[in-house]
Scaffold this motif. Sequence first.
Motif, mmCIF file in Angstrom:
data_model
loop_
_atom_site.group_PDB
_atom_site.id
_atom_site.type_symbol
_atom_site.label_atom_id
_atom_site.label_comp_id
_atom_site.label_asym_id
_atom_site.label_seq_id
_atom_site.Cartn_x
_atom_site.Cartn_y
_atom_site.Cartn_z
ATOM 1 N N LYS A 183 49.427 45.063 25.517
ATOM 2 C CA LYS A 183 50.567 45.558 26.277
ATOM 3 C C LYS A 183 50.216 45.733 27.740
ATOM 4 O O LYS A 183 51.055 45.601 28.610
ATOM 5 N N ARG A 184 48.941 46.022 28.035
ATOM 6 C CA ARG A 184 48.555 46.288 29.418
ATOM 7 C C ARG A 184 48.169 45.021 30.171
ATOM 8 O O ARG A 184 48.444 44.880 31.337
ATOM 9 N N ASP A 185 47.440 44.114 29.497
ATOM 10 C CA ASP A 185 46.811 43.002 30.217
ATOM 11 C C ASP A 185 47.528 41.690 29.911
ATOM 12 O O ASP A 185 47.390 41.108 28.840
ATOM 13 N N ILE A 186 48.267 41.234 30.899
ATOM 14 C CA ILE A 186 49.108 40.049 30.703
ATOM 15 C C ILE A 186 48.258 38.803 30.378
ATOM 16 O O ILE A 186 48.620 37.993 29.530
ATOM 17 N N TYR A 187 47.099 38.653 31.050
ATOM 18 C CA TYR A 187 46.295 37.444 30.807
ATOM 19 C C TYR A 187 45.633 37.475 29.428
ATOM 20 O O TYR A 187 45.453 36.440 28.790
ATOM 21 N N TYR A 188 45.279 38.662 28.977
ATOM 22 C CA TYR A 188 44.713 38.818 27.625
ATOM 23 C C TYR A 188 45.756 38.376 26.583
ATOM 24 O O TYR A 188 45.469 37.634 25.647
ATOM 25 N N ARG A 189 46.982 38.831 26.817
ATOM 26 C CA ARG A 189 48.071 38.506 25.895
ATOM 27 C C ARG A 189 48.385 37.005 25.933
ATOM 28 O O ARG A 189 48.476 36.342 24.917
ATOM 29 N N LEU A 190 48.508 36.476 27.164
ATOM 30 C CA LEU A 190 48.830 35.048 27.304
ATOM 31 C C LEU A 190 47.749 34.173 26.680
ATOM 32 O O LEU A 190 48.031 33.134 26.091
ATOM 33 N N ALA A 191 46.487 34.591 26.844
ATOM 34 C CA ALA A 191 45.369 33.790 26.313
ATOM 35 C C ALA A 191 45.540 33.610 24.812
ATOM 36 O O ALA A 191 45.387 32.503 24.283
ATOM 37 N N THR A 206 50.699 45.696 35.280
ATOM 38 C CA THR A 206 51.103 45.696 33.875
ATOM 39 C C THR A 206 52.527 45.159 33.817
ATOM 40 O O THR A 206 53.383 45.618 34.575
ATOM 41 N N TYR A 207 52.752 44.170 32.978
ATOM 42 C CA TYR A 207 54.095 43.575 32.861
ATOM 43 C C TYR A 207 54.718 44.001 31.537
ATOM 44 O O TYR A 207 54.021 44.052 30.514
ATOM 45 N N PRO A 208 55.996 44.279 31.542
ATOM 46 C CA PRO A 208 56.621 44.663 30.266
ATOM 47 C C PRO A 208 56.619 43.492 29.288
ATOM 48 O O PRO A 208 56.629 42.333 29.704
ATOM 49 N N LEU A 209 56.568 43.795 28.014
ATOM 50 C CA LEU A 209 56.644 42.738 27.001
ATOM 51 C C LEU A 209 58.043 42.123 27.056
ATOM 52 O O LEU A 209 59.019 42.836 27.240
ATOM 53 N N TYR A 228 57.744 44.133 18.541
ATOM 54 C CA TYR A 228 56.496 43.594 19.077
ATOM 55 C C TYR A 228 55.605 43.098 17.937
ATOM 56 O O TYR A 228 55.424 43.771 16.919
ATOM 57 N N GLN A 229 55.082 41.876 18.091
ATOM 58 C CA GLN A 229 54.186 41.299 17.079
ATOM 59 C C GLN A 229 52.799 41.157 17.679
ATOM 60 O O GLN A 229 52.637 40.499 18.706
ATOM 61 N N TYR A 230 51.806 41.711 17.043
ATOM 62 C CA TYR A 230 50.426 41.582 17.529
ATOM 63 C C TYR A 230 49.917 40.164 17.256
ATOM 64 O O TYR A 230 50.112 39.623 16.163
#
Length: 308
Positions: A8-16, A252-255, A263-265
């Motif tokens: 939720k906090r790190d956009i690049y972590y999520r995008l990766a 931090t970008y919103p989901l 939200y799906q992990y």
Amino acid sequence: MGRSSKDKRDIYYRLAKEEGWRARSAFKLLQLDHEFNLFTGVHRAVDLCAAPGSWSQVLSRKLRGKEEQQEVKIVAVDLQAMAPLPGVTQIQGDITKVSTAQEIIRHFEGHPADLVVCDGAPDVTGLHDVDEYIQAQLLLAALNITTHVLKPEGTFVAKIFRGKDVTLLYSQLKIFFSSVTCSKPRSSRNSSIEAFVVCQNYSPPAGYVPNMSNPLLDHSYDVDFNQLEGPNRVIVPFLACGDLSAFDADRTYPLQLAEGKEYQYTPPTQPPIHPPYQQACQLRRDNQLSKEEAPSVCPSQDQDQDQT
Ligand code: SAM
């Protein structure tokens, strides 16, 4: 920290994870390429300090393209084991060892590399001077191994900490490359002293014989490079890279959730294969990780000595 809070906090972590990269650092190499066009004409590439492998993934996808190009060879080196990747040969080894350089050359059947990249980082201690020093050592080790394997006019890209000795490092790099730029991709947090040197046009001094010596370890080197003035001081250009409309790594970008969607992990693309914490986790599961109780009296001097 819950396993989803970093998402939720790190956009690049999520995008990766969404794009199937093993680590968020993939975006750093992609953004460096966007600025410096690193991959054009590259057939042989070396990824130093490659685990868990997101830079090797970038090399594999970019160099091999959609059709698997037979002539492309990619070698990835790390101390740690790494899960396999298509078209990437792995060497589990130490980049400070000349034997690793020899092994890379064997994989390229005696041909030099067009590109060497290094995202190497030691385990951070939190003591900034120590971390900067060790990072500088690793960068020089990467430079040394690069001088064994890189073709004239080739490119070397490496992580650098812009700390106290950075001018010494730039001076070292300028001996071997006519163009040295320090670059900070958008995906690298501003709060981190990490940046990347992009060293182009490898042109070692005439008669230079590659070796593994390291001037930072040579204590007879008493010149303070940060005090050098005039033409003796090497200052390299600094360039932010990555499209300015790209995500800012410090924000931090919103989901982005569709109406009514939960939200799906997303699990990691490639879980670590032999993480150093594996044994500790197992011991904790078996309830064998409890701390010893502190002795009620101080140990005798003899006991103290036994423990050191
Ligand atoms: N670029 C990688 C990626 O995108 O997945 C991440 C690299 S990680 C930040 C740093 C790596 O440096 C670690 O895997 C560590 O094992 C490796 N490393 C540190 N010292 C090394 C050495 N002397 N030789 C080889 N690898 C080393």
